[in-house]
Scaffold this active site. Structure first.
Site, PDB file in Angstrom:
ATOM      1  N   ASP A   7       0.807  -1.225   0.000  1.00  0.00           N
ATOM      2  CA  ASP A   7       0.000   0.000   0.000  1.00  0.00           C
ATOM      3  C   ASP A   7       0.844   1.281   0.000  1.00  0.00           C
ATOM      4  O   ASP A   7       1.990   1.287   0.440  1.00  0.00           O
ATOM      5  CB  ASP A   7      -0.889   0.028   1.254  1.00  0.00           C
ATOM      6  N   HIS A  31       3.676  -2.062   3.463  1.00  0.00           N
ATOM      7  CA  HIS A  31       3.618  -0.677   2.965  1.00  0.00           C
ATOM      8  C   HIS A  31       4.937  -0.259   2.331  1.00  0.00           C
ATOM      9  O   HIS A  31       5.993  -0.788   2.649  1.00  0.00           O
ATOM     10  CB  HIS A  31       3.318   0.287   4.114  1.00  0.00           C
TER      11      HIS A  31
END
Ligand SMILES: [Zn+2]
Length: 251
Positions: free
Chosen positions: A68, A214
């Site tokens: 992400d 992430h």
């Protein structure tokens, strides 16, 4: 979603009527419907607003790696190299503003055979869950437009922090976007060294798991990319393939 909204409105009306005669019951009615709504926004398993898929039906020893908050000029190229080294595929949930700032990186991710998906335009981390319907539409559509500009039509969406805004129940199906959660995550902002991130994410490792990691500046510099590299190495050593499931595999 409409049932939840109707119940919420009904609870508020009941609370107003009860206010003079039974103040405690009025407070309970007012807060009770809010708690119910909050549950469906916060609990990943709750299905009242929109289904947020947390696993998939694997064909063997497979997991779905999702990354992400990119693209990021420092991290994305290094993550692409690591994925290529381990012959792994991943889905990148990208922020529209980052795509607009680094369109070549988004193109490179798609060109390498990975999936690029919608993670809102501006990643309103603390407020996305409660913004009004027009803002939800704007966040979805601006990100979709940024992705279309680099030749990507997104099929999947993940809300910032995994918190579901109530208007997503209407907005996502209308746009043909599936809502994707996770079954294991690295919690990189809490675990500030790569080993802890890897331990945390691999605790939830099983065929059909959706792993969340992430990229970008919100992650501690000592963890960035290195945690993803180590997860990929462990997955390969344990005989797991990183795949991108089809819609009918989502659970
Ligand atoms: Zn995010």
């Amino acid at each position: 979603m409409w049932l939840l909204l109707s119940l919420n409105l009904l609870g508020k009306i009941v609370a107003v009527f009860l206010f003079r005669s039974a103040p405690l019951a009025a407070v309970a009615a007012w807060l009770g419907v809010d708690v119910l709504l909050a549950y469906h926004q916060l609990a990943r398993r709750a299905r009242g607003i929109v289904v947020m898929h947390q696993r998939f039906r694997p064909a063997g020893r497979q997991v779905w790696l999702t990354i992400d908050d990119g693209p990021d000029p420092e991290d994305t190229p290094r993550i692409l190299a690591a994925l290529a080294e381990h012959r792994a595929r991943a889905t990148f949930f990208m922020i529209g503003a980052n795509v607009a700032a680094h369109p070549d990186l988004a193109r490179a991710v798609a060109a390498a055979g990975h999936e690029v998906a919608n993670h809102t335009q501006s990643h309103l981390l603390g407020t996305f869950w409660c913004v009004p319907p027009w803002r939800v539409s704007r966040e979805l559509d601006a990100c979709t437009a940024a992705l279309l500009a680099v030749g990507v039509r997104a099929r999947r969406f993940r809300p910032p922090a995994g918190l579901r805004n109530i208007w997503l129940g209407h907005a996502l199906p209308k746009r043909g976007l599936d809502c994707i959660g996770w079954s294991a995550r690295g919690l990189e902002r809490r675990n500030r060294d790569p080993a802890s991130v890897v331990d945390h994410v691999l605790r939830g490792l099983a065929p059909g798991a959706i792993l969340l990691l992430h990229e970008g500046p919100r992650v501690d510099p000592s963890v960035r990319v290195e945690a993803i590299r180590r997860v990929l190495a462990r997955l390969e050593a344990d005989g797991y393939a990183c795949v991108i499931p089809e819609r009918d595999q989502l659970l």
